[in-house]
Enzyme design. Structure first.
Site, PDB file in Angstrom:
ATOM      1  N   ALA A   1      33.888  66.992  -8.876  1.00 42.56           N
ATOM      2  CA  ALA A   1      32.594  67.681  -8.833  1.00 42.56           C
ATOM      3  C   ALA A   1      31.832  67.383  -7.539  1.00 42.56           C
ATOM      4  CB  ALA A   1      31.764  67.242 -10.049  1.00 42.56           C
ATOM      5  N   PRO A   2      31.079  68.351  -7.002  1.00 43.40           N
ATOM      6  CA  PRO A   2      30.879  69.726  -7.506  1.00 43.40           C
ATOM      7  C   PRO A   2      31.989  70.709  -7.143  1.00 43.40           C
ATOM      8  CG  PRO A   2      29.525  69.340  -5.556  1.00 43.40           C
ATOM      9  CD  PRO A   2      30.202  68.030  -5.860  1.00 43.40           C
ATOM     10  N   GLY A   3      32.986  70.271  -6.332  1.00 48.50           N
ATOM     11  CA  GLY A   3      34.158  71.150  -6.215  1.00 48.50           C
ATOM     12  C   GLY A   3      34.615  71.519  -4.812  1.00 48.50           C
ATOM     13  N   GLY A   4      34.101  70.855  -3.803  1.00 49.20           N
ATOM     14  CA  GLY A   4      34.490  71.192  -2.425  1.00 49.20           C
ATOM     15  C   GLY A   4      35.977  71.052  -2.153  1.00 49.20           C
TER      16      GLY A   4
ATOM     17  N   ASP B   1      36.322  65.293 -13.738  1.00 49.59           N
ATOM     18  CA  ASP B   1      35.038  64.685 -13.373  1.00 49.59           C
ATOM     19  C   ASP B   1      34.073  64.890 -14.532  1.00 49.59           C
ATOM     20  OD1 ASP B   1      32.533  64.001 -12.028  1.00 49.59           O
ATOM     21  OD2 ASP B   1      33.613  64.317 -10.150  1.00 49.59           O
TER      22      ASP B   1
ATOM     23  N   ASP C   1      38.756  61.893  -4.498  1.00 47.84           N
ATOM     24  CA  ASP C   1      37.591  61.562  -3.668  1.00 47.84           C
ATOM     25  C   ASP C   1      36.600  60.729  -4.488  1.00 47.84           C
ATOM     26  OD1 ASP C   1      35.899  61.690  -1.446  1.00 47.84           O
ATOM     27  OD2 ASP C   1      35.054  63.623  -1.992  1.00 47.84           O
TER      28      ASP C   1
ATOM     29  N   LYS D   1      36.920  54.575   0.445  1.00 51.00           N
ATOM     30  CA  LYS D   1      35.534  54.292   0.852  1.00 51.00           C
ATOM     31  C   LYS D   1      35.515  52.864   1.399  1.00 51.00           C
ATOM     32  CE  LYS D   1      34.664  58.158  -1.271  1.00 51.00           C
ATOM     33  NZ  LYS D   1      34.350  59.429  -0.607  1.00 51.00           N
TER      34      LYS D   1
HETATM   35  C1  LIG Z   1      32.105  62.143  -3.479  1.00 51.39           C
HETATM   36  S1  LIG Z   1      32.030  62.935  -4.995  1.00 51.39           S
HETATM   37  C2  LIG Z   1      33.345  64.092  -4.913  1.00 51.39           C
HETATM   38  C3  LIG Z   1      33.012  65.324  -4.118  1.00 51.39           C
HETATM   39  C4  LIG Z   1      34.112  66.358  -4.223  1.00 51.39           C
HETATM   40  N1  LIG Z   1      35.346  65.897  -3.599  1.00 51.39           N
HETATM   41  C5  LIG Z   1      33.706  67.649  -3.584  1.00 51.39           C
HETATM   42  O1  LIG Z   1      34.325  68.037  -2.606  1.00 51.39           O
HETATM   43  O2  LIG Z   1      32.784  68.298  -4.058  1.00 51.39           O
HETATM   44  C6  LIG Z   1      32.671  61.743  -6.087  1.00 51.39           C
HETATM   45  C7  LIG Z   1      32.840  62.259  -7.514  1.00 51.39           C
HETATM   46  O3  LIG Z   1      33.644  61.311  -8.180  1.00 51.39           O
HETATM   47  C8  LIG Z   1      33.249  61.296  -9.534  1.00 51.39           C
HETATM   48  N2  LIG Z   1      33.756  60.060 -10.150  1.00 51.39           N
HETATM   49  C9  LIG Z   1      33.468  58.776  -9.842  1.00 51.39           C
HETATM   50  N3  LIG Z   1      34.156  57.940 -10.642  1.00 51.39           N
HETATM   51  C10 LIG Z   1      34.899  58.729 -11.459  1.00 51.39           C
HETATM   52  C11 LIG Z   1      35.829  58.465 -12.505  1.00 51.39           C
HETATM   53  N4  LIG Z   1      36.128  57.210 -12.861  1.00 51.39           N
HETATM   54  N5  LIG Z   1      36.427  59.518 -13.105  1.00 51.39           N
HETATM   55  C12 LIG Z   1      36.148  60.786 -12.744  1.00 51.39           C
HETATM   56  N6  LIG Z   1      35.262  61.091 -11.770  1.00 51.39           N
HETATM   57  C13 LIG Z   1      34.645  60.077 -11.152  1.00 51.39           C
HETATM   58  C14 LIG Z   1      31.737  61.394  -9.469  1.00 51.39           C
HETATM   59  O4  LIG Z   1      31.246  61.922 -10.688  1.00 51.39           O
HETATM   60  C15 LIG Z   1      31.548  62.365  -8.283  1.00 51.39           C
HETATM   61  O5  LIG Z   1      31.371  63.685  -8.743  1.00 51.39           O
END
Ligand SMILES: C[S@@+](CC[C@H](N)C(=O)[O-])C[C@H]1O[C@@H](n2cnc3c(N)ncnc32)[C@H](O)[C@@H]1O
Length: 378
Positions: A243-246, A262, A298, A327
């Site tokens: 999320a949000p989906g990029g 997510d 991510d 990270k």
């Molecule tokens: C940096 S954002 C991802 C952005 C995404 N790659 C994009 O392009 O829109 C990190 C995401 O990881 C999710 N997240 C963190 N820990 C998680 C877990 N244990 N399981 C699933 N999602 C997780 C968070 O909810 C967040 O939406």
């Protein structure tokens, strides 16, 4: 025994990562052979570049995570006069043994650098013309008449790009208006982008700017042939932390079906999309019903934990390829990358899995690096 000659290298990096960049390049060079009689690296915090001194070692650009560009430094002009910048630069370039396929005028990726780019844009045509006259620049403007290409008329033709692409590039880097670093890059051991930056345009439909990271990773880690072979319509992917989906959007735009894992909501066109299945689950516990082509990930987590997860997916045979982010911690960033990548290598080696792994801090990465892992053929 005589002391080996010194060679100088200019590396660009994300501002703030100069120490990591220099430390990594020096360590790699020392693995080739000991560095004898070299000066300490010249590091200016937040400058976006480093200058290191070696002997006969040649840094291997692809193996460096923090370097955006690798340039063999030939001259530093420390006091360029505002009245005539051209003459000293032409004199220095005239002494270089090569002729070049391209001239890249570059500035640091900083706010100061931005203020210099108007000057480099004005200066570029002037310098190009003078270098062409000197025979130093093999440029497209060296019009070759190839009448055979156009029936009934002669046509002027630029030097074919494939020929220029093999020649070394000439870089003139202006850390400020009064200094110039003159160097060359080997097209086979450097970034193919000016300033080492693969800029990407923000697609209007993508739900987040993170999409640029995956777009850049695809360009940096895979050549065009691999891109069309490994990212094909009808393939399947899992996106952990979607999320949000990029990132999902990059896959979907290529016709790849995505399980987007997510707890957070998918947005925009991805909130409801025929190729996307949104699963509100924990990415660390999720197991696919069937093996997929791609794992993309991510999630913001400790690098060691992400590395362990990715290794487990490869060992279980759940995916063929992966792109994921690590990270970085505030301190010991190089150490964190080393131990995460080392951990993956160790686990896959123990299992006898053949793979290729590459990592880079991309232009669109901030406190993170991006990794590409793929199964290699026997
Ligand atoms: C940096 S954002 C991802 C952005 C995404 N790659 C994009 O392009 O829109 C990190 C995401 O990881 C999710 N997240 C963190 N820990 C998680 C877990 N244990 N399981 C699933 N999602 C997780 C968070 O909810 C967040 O939406």
């Amino acid at each position: 025994m005589s002391t080996p000659a010194l060679t100088h290298w200019l590396l660009y990096c994300r501002p703030g990562f100069e120490q990591d960049c220099a430390q990594e390049a020096l360590r790699q060079a020392k693995q080739q052979r000991p560095i004898i009689g070299a000066e300490q690296p010249a590091i200016i915090a937040n400058s976006g570049y480093v200058h290191i001194t070696l002997n006969e070692q040649t840094p291997q650009f692809k193996e460096l995570v923090f370097a955006r560009q690798l340039i063999r430094l030939e001259y530093i002009i420390a006091e360029l006069s505002e009245r005539d910048r051209l003459t000293p630069l032409l004199t220095a370039v005239a002494a270089l043994p090569h002729s070049f396929g391209a001239l890249w005028l570059e500035v640091p990726d900083t706010n100061e650098g931005k203020t210099l780019s108007a000057f480099t844009r004005r200066f570029q045509p002037l310098l190009e013309t003078a270098l062409r006259e000197q025979g130093k620049l093999q440029d497209g403007a060296e019009n070759t008449v190839r009448p055979e290409l156009v029936e009934g008329s002669a046509r002027t033709e630029k030097t074919p790009a494939y020929k220029l692409n093999h020649l070394p590039r000439l870089h003139i880097f202006f850390p400020d208006k009064s200094q110039a670093f003159i160097g060359t890059s080997d097209p086979y051991n450097s970034s193919a982008s000016v300033m080492g930056i693969h800029r990407q345009n923000m697609p209007a439909e993508a739900p987040s700017r993170s999409t640029l990271k995956l777009a850049e990773a695809i360009e940096v880690f895979m050549d065009k042939g691999e891109q069309s072979r490994l990212l094909r319509s009808g393939m399947t992917a899992v996106d952990l932390g979607a999320a949000p989906g990029g990132w999902t959007w990059q896959m979907v735009k290529r016709g790849i079906r995505v399980a987007a894992v997510d707890n957070g909501p998918m947005k925009g066109v991805l909130a409801k999309h025929a190729l996307v299945e949104h699963l509100k689950q924990d990415g660390f516990k999720f197991a696919p019903r069937k093996a997929v082509d791609w794992l993309i990930c991510d999630m913001v987590e400790k690098p060691a934990k992400v590395a362990e997860l990715i290794s487990a997916w490869f060992i279980a045979g759940w995916c063929k390829h992966a792109i994921f982010n690590l990270k970085l911690p505030m301190k010991q960033r190089l150490g964190a990358v080393d131990s995460a990548l080392g951990g993956i290598r160790k686990r896959l080696d123990e299992e006898g899995i053949n793979y290729k792994i590459s990592a880079k801090q991309l232009y669109h990465d901030r406190e993170e690096v991006t990794v590409f892992l793929t199964r290699a053929k026997h």
